[in-house]
Motif scaffolding. Sequence first.
Motif, short mmCIF file in Angstrom:
data_model
loop_
_atom_site.label_atom_id
_atom_site.label_comp_id
_atom_site.label_asym_id
_atom_site.label_seq_id
_atom_site.Cartn_x
_atom_site.Cartn_y
_atom_site.Cartn_z
N ARG A 27 0.10 11.17 -10.34
CA ARG A 27 -0.86 12.27 -10.27
C ARG A 27 -0.15 13.62 -10.47
NH1 ARG A 27 -2.63 12.45 -4.90
NH2 ARG A 27 -1.17 14.15 -4.65
N ALA A 37 0.83 -1.21 0.00
CA ALA A 37 0.00 0.00 0.00
C ALA A 37 0.86 1.26 0.00
CB ALA A 37 -0.94 0.00 1.21
N ALA A 38 1.94 1.25 0.79
CA ALA A 38 2.81 2.42 0.86
C ALA A 38 3.50 2.68 -0.49
CB ALA A 38 3.84 2.24 1.97
N TYR A 76 1.43 6.27 -7.10
CA TYR A 76 0.22 6.99 -7.51
C TYR A 76 0.41 8.50 -7.36
CZ TYR A 76 -4.42 8.98 -7.43
OH TYR A 76 -5.51 9.77 -7.65
N LYS A 77 0.98 8.91 -6.23
CA LYS A 77 1.19 10.34 -5.99
C LYS A 77 2.08 10.94 -7.08
CE LYS A 77 3.16 13.56 -2.66
NZ LYS A 77 3.94 13.68 -1.42
N SER A 99 1.01 3.82 -3.09
CA SER A 99 0.60 5.19 -2.80
C SER A 99 1.64 6.19 -3.30
CB SER A 99 0.39 5.37 -1.29
OG SER A 99 0.11 6.71 -0.99
#
Length: 188
Positions: free
Chosen positions: A104, A93-94, A100-101, A97
């Motif tokens: 984005r 998950a980390a 993804y950041k 994330s």
Amino acid sequence: VVKLRKGEVHESDADASELDHLEGRYVGALERQVPLDRASPFWGSWIGGPAIADHKVEEPLPHSLRTSVASEWIEWDVVKLRKLMEDQPGIQAAIMSLLYKELRNACQRDSVEKELEAYKSVLTAILADGFVDERERVFLSGYRERCNVGELEHTEALRDLGWSRQDWHRGVKDAALARSLEGRPGHG
């Protein structure tokens, strides 16, 4: 897979001996400013990041990585990292994330660059005849606001087109021509 923390890394063809054939560049996540260089695309701070999610990718990058400044990074074997992520959902998950950041942020940066390019195209069209009237300034001011183009970017765009801020406000590029037009209808 590499997470660049500090510095800048350039990616070039594996056969290239110089940095004149850049494919792209990466800038450390802890760097405060990303240097603008439209000649080579900016790809964030994850080198080989897509290999984390795409299990078909196990080959090293097809390009050479080079740096000319002090750099700091964290490197993982992609197969071992994938295994760790499968065994430890919190780590997965980390990492996802963080990826993804960065994705984005890259999309937002691309959007800003596209708006600036569109703005420069409109500015080029307005300046094409060598004159700027008040209607054109008002129109461009509104367009500039919609594209989120700041005063500095506007000034740089003018300079790139051979105009100064004074030329822009005067309405003509050539100061001598502006003086000769004073008092005529439609001019200063």
